[in-house]
Design an enzyme around this catalytic site. Structure first.
Site, mmCIF file in Angstrom:
data_model
loop_
_atom_site.group_PDB
_atom_site.id
_atom_site.type_symbol
_atom_site.label_atom_id
_atom_site.label_comp_id
_atom_site.label_asym_id
_atom_site.label_seq_id
_atom_site.Cartn_x
_atom_site.Cartn_y
_atom_site.Cartn_z
ATOM 1 N N ASP A 404 0.803 -1.227 0.000
ATOM 2 C CA ASP A 404 0.000 0.000 0.000
ATOM 3 C C ASP A 404 0.833 1.272 0.000
ATOM 4 O O ASP A 404 0.288 2.352 -0.289
ATOM 5 C CB ASP A 404 -0.973 -0.012 1.176
ATOM 6 C CG ASP A 404 -2.136 -0.960 0.930
ATOM 7 O OD1 ASP A 404 -2.431 -1.257 -0.245
ATOM 8 O OD2 ASP A 404 -2.752 -1.431 1.905
ATOM 9 N N TYR A 492 -9.972 -0.936 1.513
ATOM 10 C CA TYR A 492 -9.793 -1.161 2.944
ATOM 11 C C TYR A 492 -9.549 0.123 3.716
ATOM 12 O O TYR A 492 -8.857 1.030 3.249
ATOM 13 C CB TYR A 492 -8.642 -2.136 3.205
ATOM 14 C CG TYR A 492 -9.100 -3.573 3.252
ATOM 15 C CD1 TYR A 492 -9.843 -4.053 4.326
ATOM 16 C CD2 TYR A 492 -8.826 -4.446 2.213
ATOM 17 C CE1 TYR A 492 -10.293 -5.363 4.371
ATOM 18 C CE2 TYR A 492 -9.265 -5.768 2.246
ATOM 19 C CZ TYR A 492 -9.999 -6.215 3.328
ATOM 20 O OH TYR A 492 -10.456 -7.501 3.371
ATOM 21 N N HIS A 541 -7.255 -14.195 2.117
ATOM 22 C CA HIS A 541 -6.052 -13.390 1.962
ATOM 23 C C HIS A 541 -5.404 -13.110 3.315
ATOM 24 O O HIS A 541 -5.999 -13.329 4.362
ATOM 25 C CB HIS A 541 -6.356 -12.072 1.242
ATOM 26 C CG HIS A 541 -7.382 -11.218 1.914
ATOM 27 N ND1 HIS A 541 -8.741 -11.468 1.861
ATOM 28 C CD2 HIS A 541 -7.259 -10.085 2.658
ATOM 29 C CE1 HIS A 541 -9.409 -10.548 2.532
ATOM 30 N NE2 HIS A 541 -8.523 -9.688 3.039
ATOM 31 N N HIS A 543 -3.360 -10.088 5.599
ATOM 32 C CA HIS A 543 -2.934 -8.701 5.797
ATOM 33 C C HIS A 543 -1.697 -8.732 6.684
ATOM 34 O O HIS A 543 -1.748 -9.272 7.792
ATOM 35 C CB HIS A 543 -4.011 -7.883 6.514
ATOM 36 C CG HIS A 543 -5.255 -7.661 5.731
ATOM 37 N ND1 HIS A 543 -5.352 -6.718 4.738
ATOM 38 C CD2 HIS A 543 -6.477 -8.253 5.793
ATOM 39 C CE1 HIS A 543 -6.574 -6.738 4.226
ATOM 40 N NE2 HIS A 543 -7.274 -7.662 4.854
ATOM 41 N N GLU A 594 22.455 -10.391 13.313
ATOM 42 C CA GLU A 594 21.244 -9.967 12.626
ATOM 43 C C GLU A 594 20.503 -11.185 12.083
ATOM 44 O O GLU A 594 21.124 -12.110 11.558
ATOM 45 C CB GLU A 594 21.586 -9.057 11.450
ATOM 46 C CG GLU A 594 22.249 -7.747 11.823
ATOM 47 C CD GLU A 594 22.569 -6.922 10.591
ATOM 48 O OE1 GLU A 594 22.261 -5.712 10.595
ATOM 49 O OE2 GLU A 594 23.106 -7.479 9.617
ATOM 50 N N PHE A 685 19.465 -7.115 4.495
ATOM 51 C CA PHE A 685 19.791 -6.389 5.717
ATOM 52 C C PHE A 685 20.522 -7.305 6.704
ATOM 53 O O PHE A 685 21.246 -6.831 7.580
ATOM 54 C CB PHE A 685 18.521 -5.876 6.408
ATOM 55 C CG PHE A 685 17.877 -4.678 5.757
ATOM 56 C CD1 PHE A 685 18.164 -4.307 4.451
ATOM 57 C CD2 PHE A 685 16.954 -3.916 6.452
ATOM 58 C CE1 PHE A 685 17.553 -3.220 3.855
ATOM 59 C CE2 PHE A 685 16.338 -2.812 5.877
ATOM 60 C CZ PHE A 685 16.634 -2.468 4.569
ATOM 61 N N ASP A 695 23.603 -0.312 17.977
ATOM 62 C CA ASP A 695 22.389 0.442 17.679
ATOM 63 C C ASP A 695 21.473 -0.481 16.875
ATOM 64 O O ASP A 695 21.782 -0.830 15.731
ATOM 65 C CB ASP A 695 22.742 1.692 16.889
ATOM 66 C CG ASP A 695 21.580 2.683 16.792
ATOM 67 O OD1 ASP A 695 20.453 2.307 17.176
ATOM 68 O OD2 ASP A 695 21.804 3.815 16.318
ATOM 69 N N LEU A 696 20.345 -0.880 17.451
ATOM 70 C CA LEU A 696 19.524 -1.944 16.885
ATOM 71 C C LEU A 696 18.171 -1.430 16.386
ATOM 72 O O LEU A 696 17.604 -0.494 16.934
ATOM 73 C CB LEU A 696 19.275 -3.037 17.929
ATOM 74 C CG LEU A 696 20.499 -3.727 18.508
ATOM 75 C CD1 LEU A 696 20.087 -4.796 19.504
ATOM 76 C CD2 LEU A 696 21.358 -4.329 17.395
ATOM 77 N N HIS A 706 -7.087 -13.420 6.889
ATOM 78 C CA HIS A 706 -8.489 -13.019 6.750
ATOM 79 C C HIS A 706 -9.305 -14.205 6.248
ATOM 80 O O HIS A 706 -9.390 -14.471 5.048
ATOM 81 C CB HIS A 706 -8.624 -11.830 5.813
ATOM 82 C CG HIS A 706 -9.931 -11.113 5.967
ATOM 83 N ND1 HIS A 706 -10.106 -9.786 5.693
ATOM 84 C CD2 HIS A 706 -11.145 -11.537 6.414
ATOM 85 C CE1 HIS A 706 -11.354 -9.426 5.936
ATOM 86 N NE2 HIS A 706 -12.000 -10.501 6.362
#
Length: 784
Positions: A404, A492, A541, A543, A594, A685, A695-696, A706
């Site tokens: 979106d 939505y 679906h 979300h 990470e 990443f 620094d996280l 749904h």
């Protein structure tokens, strides 16, 4: 208190007209009604006035660029000296260069902290712009950064490449760029030509439904196509579904799909790929016509032409509920507002909390420098993406994945209705974004209010056999400050809540309402959803709403502690007769690298962001626990071709990474059309960097599988489509943060059964809702 004291006469004049009046219309009438019936100005109003003001300690360095800056950037980009050769968007065709949008570029954290925490200079502000460059030899979409602002001699226009890891920087292939007006216009002649040649077929199948082109007056069908529209940018396609037009077209799909190839900037090369209807594929018009003439095409159910059943208005045919003609209860801040605002800097203070707010057209509202009692908790809290992926045996359902932010989610945060979307008396702020060389203001699109939690923060009764049943009883009133916005993206309505609790916990909540994206009903397709109307099936679906939480627990040196609840066999000498028996214990460790990860089965692990260099009075590392709330899920399909590599952020419950200035966002706003070759690959990443005392950033997902139902008609209900998470202090303090709250009751019974009640000087509130004549309801001053 509850706003339930209005007479039928007074409330009758407050009914909304068919066209929604400006926000505050009802409230003004309500005030006028009170005034006419003897409103006493010396008594505080039940609809409390503006919040007290405060002054932010620093300028909001995250604030959006101003209208003046946007216009200056627009003019600079269109200056021939800039060399961009731009056409005005309203005049543009596929082979032109033109500005798609202008927004604010994030300010690097490494530049902010020296200013925020010390005497460093205020960071420079930059804009970002997406320019569609169809006039290049190899057409593409290129993103630029423009700054410093305000525009001056030092301002430059540079390619915005540094924050994308897909290999092409800020460049997106033409075929994967946003499908805007010019692209839609370019495909319409092919669609009109094909559909005109089969108008007799569609008219016979769909109650006279035909499509001759978007601007042809004979057209009485609408069309839609979802995303993605490409896999890697080397091609482009549209899988088009036809519907009956109208306000509820999402719920009136037809069983007819047109598939086209629309690659490149030359519309004469666009071509038909085929048709789908009756769960069969027809590659050509000839094959479709042969099936039609053989009687092989037909609809078992006709789609409804009357969509009144799908409108969110009053439905008298459902009957009348007793006493429903009375105004429902509503939270009111009858003691006056207990939060302070610096509107210019979008800065808020509330019961120990302080934070700044910002806004972008793609992400909506964002929070920065979140502190409790002056100590750092989070540097940034922001929504990153709202993903929806569908399943089904029809082209639209099977291939639909939405990001979106691609549709500029923030621009769809619209006006909120006081008393319904937000409580009466809420603080409303406008949201603004830039469109072309102008600035659009969405009025009253963000609300701030303090709400009664309807349960105490804490409570305990020490039992006794005296007449009162206790020797002492303490209870602390629960309240919370909520910041809310609702974004209507197509079908939505996402409600975003950020709730700042009295106990120093912070809750993030998302709810979904609005129309289902539905499919045409076939009896044998129940595995993808139930029948919900005459010829409509709900489409299964997911979300997934992805968030970023940049934690700075009392500083930037943080770690993620994992405390696993393990079952072990132990023996204890004082229970010698038991031998070995099961016992639970905690096994605490630090997540050293990470990674993306999921909640432990049965929630048998506690995840806490800690500062290993700061301890509380008892020697425990200070931290904030990540508490799963309701429906903390991830995407169901992990290897779908439609979301293969461009939706990695939605495929785990949680993820932990090192903070880097070149990784500000989980996603690219143009990533949706690049599932095979993303502009931004979130999985990159996580490249093995240490996460100990660093620094996280915690990335987390809320959402819902749904499982559609008949009760999704006319729209999905917020009560059920709801997901949340809580960040709660874990040894951040030496004790619970409720002892300094005066809104409490302490009751004691002495040895002689005498009861004493301590109210700590907080009076029971009164507020003005005066009426001169008696009423059947609660009249006069509401007194609690």
């Amino acid at each position: 208190m509850h706003l339930s004291a209005i007479t039928g006469l007074a409330w009758a004049s407050l009914t909304l007209a068919s066209t929604l009046p400006p926000l505050g219309y009802e409230r003004r009438l309500l005030r006028e009604a009170f005034d006419k019936r003897g409103y006493n100005a010396t008594t505080p109003s039940c609809l409390s006035e503006a919040a007290p003001t405060t002054k932010a300690p620093k300028t909001n360095v995250w604030s959006p660029i101003s209208a003046d800056d946007n216009l200056a950037v627009w003019n600079l980009l269109h200056d021939p000296a800039s060399g961009l050769n731009l056409t005005l968007p309203e005049d543009a065709v596929l082979t032109d260069n033109y500005v798609f949008w202008i927004d604010t570029l994030h300010t690097n954290k490494s530049d902010v902290l020296p200013y925020l925490d010390g005497d460093g200079k205020i960071p420079a502000k930059y804009a970002r712009a997406i320019i569609f460059e169809g006039g290049k030899d190899v057409p593409d979409s290129q993103e630029y950064m423009i700054g410093p602002l305000p525009v001056c001699a030092e301002t430059t226009i540079e390619k915005l490449d540094y924050m994308y890891n897909g290999g092409s920087g800020g460049s997106v292939p033409y075929n994967a760029r946003y499908f805007d007006g010019p692209r839609s216009t370019a495909t319409d002649p092919l669609i009109a030509s094909v559909m005109s040649n089969i108008s007799d077929i569609t008219a016979a199948l769909f109650q006279g439904g035909v499509y001759y082109g978007a601007r042809d007056e004979r057209t009485n069908l609408s069309l839609t196509s979802g995303t993605p529209l490409s896999f890697d940018g080397t091609q482009a396609f549209r899988n088009i579904m036809f519907r009956f037009p109208g306000p509820a077209s999402y719920l009136t799909p037809l069983d007819f799909f047109l598939l086209i190839d629309c690659s490149g900037t030359d519309p004469s090369l666009y071509s038909l790929k085929g048709f789908v209807t009756g769960e069969k594929f027809y590659p050509t018009i000839a094959e479709l016509r042969t099936a039609f003439e053989a009687g092989a095409l037909g609809m078992e159910y006709d789609q409804t032409l009357d969509a009144d059943w799908a409108l969110l208005d009053y439905k008298p045919e459902l009957g009348v509920r007793e006493l429903e003609d009375r105004l429902a209860p509503s939270t009111l801040e009858i003691g006056g507002k207990r939060y302070k605002l610096d509107k210019e800097n979008q800065y808020v203070e509330y019961m120990g909390w302080s934070f700044y707010m910002s806004f972008t057209r793609t992400l909506g509202i964002m929070f920065y420098d979140i502190k409790f009692k002056g100590e750092k908790v989070m540097y940034e809290l922001s929504m990153q993406e709202a993903t929806a992926q569908y399943g089904g045996n029809q082209p639209k359902a099977a291939n639909t994945v939405y990001h979106d932010t691609y549709y500029s989610l923030g621009t769809d945060m619209g006006t909120l209705v006081e008393g319904f979307d937000c409580p009466w008396g809420s603080t409303f702020w406008n949201i603004s974004y830039h469109s072309g060389n102008s600035t659009v203001i969405n009025e009253n699109s963000l609300c701030i209010f303090e709400a009664d939690m309807n349960f105490p923060v804490s409570r305990h009764r020490t039992a006794s056999s005296n007449d009162y049943g206790f020797s002492n009883l303490g209870t602390v009133k629960g309240s919370t400050l909520i910041v809310r916005a609702i974004a209507t993206i197509g079908n939505y309505d996402y409600m975003f809540d950020y709730s700042f609790h009295m106990d120093a916990s912070l809750e993030v909540i998302v709810r979904a309402s609005g129309y289902l994206q539905s499919s045409f009903y076939y009896p044998d397709q129940g595995k993808w959803g139930p029948r919900i109307q005459q010829a409509t099936q709900g489409s299964l679906h997911d979300h997934i709403i992805t968030y970023k939480g940049d934690f700075d627990i009392v500083g930037t040196g943080n770690s993620l502690q994992v405390s696993e609840l393990k079952i072990v066999n132990v023996s204890q000498p004082w229970f010698a007769e038991l031998g070995e028996f099961e016992q639970m214990e905690l096994d605490a460790s630090i997540m050293t690298e990470e990674q993306q990860f999921n909640w432990a089965p049965n929630n048998q692990a506690m995840y806490t962001i800690i500062n290993p260099n700061a301890t509380n009075k008892w020697g425990e590392p200070r931290g904030y626990r990540i508490v799963p709330g309701r429906s903390n899920i991830h995407l169901s399909t992990l290897n779908s071709p439609w979301s293969l590599k461009n939706t990695e952020f939605a495929k785990s419950h949680l993820a932990l990474s090192r903070q880097h200035d070149n990784e500000p966002y989980a996603n690219s706003v143009q990533n949706i059309n690049l599932p095979s070759k993303p502009q931004q690959d979130f999985s990159k990443f996580f490249d093995g960097e240490s996460t100990e005392d660093e620094d996280l950033v915690l990335w987390f997902n809320l959402g819902m599988h749904h499982f559609v139902r008949a009760e999704d008609v006319p729209v999905t209900l917020y009560t059920e489509a709801y997901s949340s998470i809580v960040f709660a202090p874990q040894n951040f303090f030496d004790r619970a943060q409720d002892g300094d709250l005066l809104n409490r009751r302490w009751m004691e019974v002495d040895a002689d059964d005498n009861l004493s009640v301590e109210t700590y000087g907080v009076p029971l509130a009164t507020c003005a809702m005066h009426f001169d004549e008696p009423t059947d309801h609660l009249g006069g001053v509401v007194e609690l």
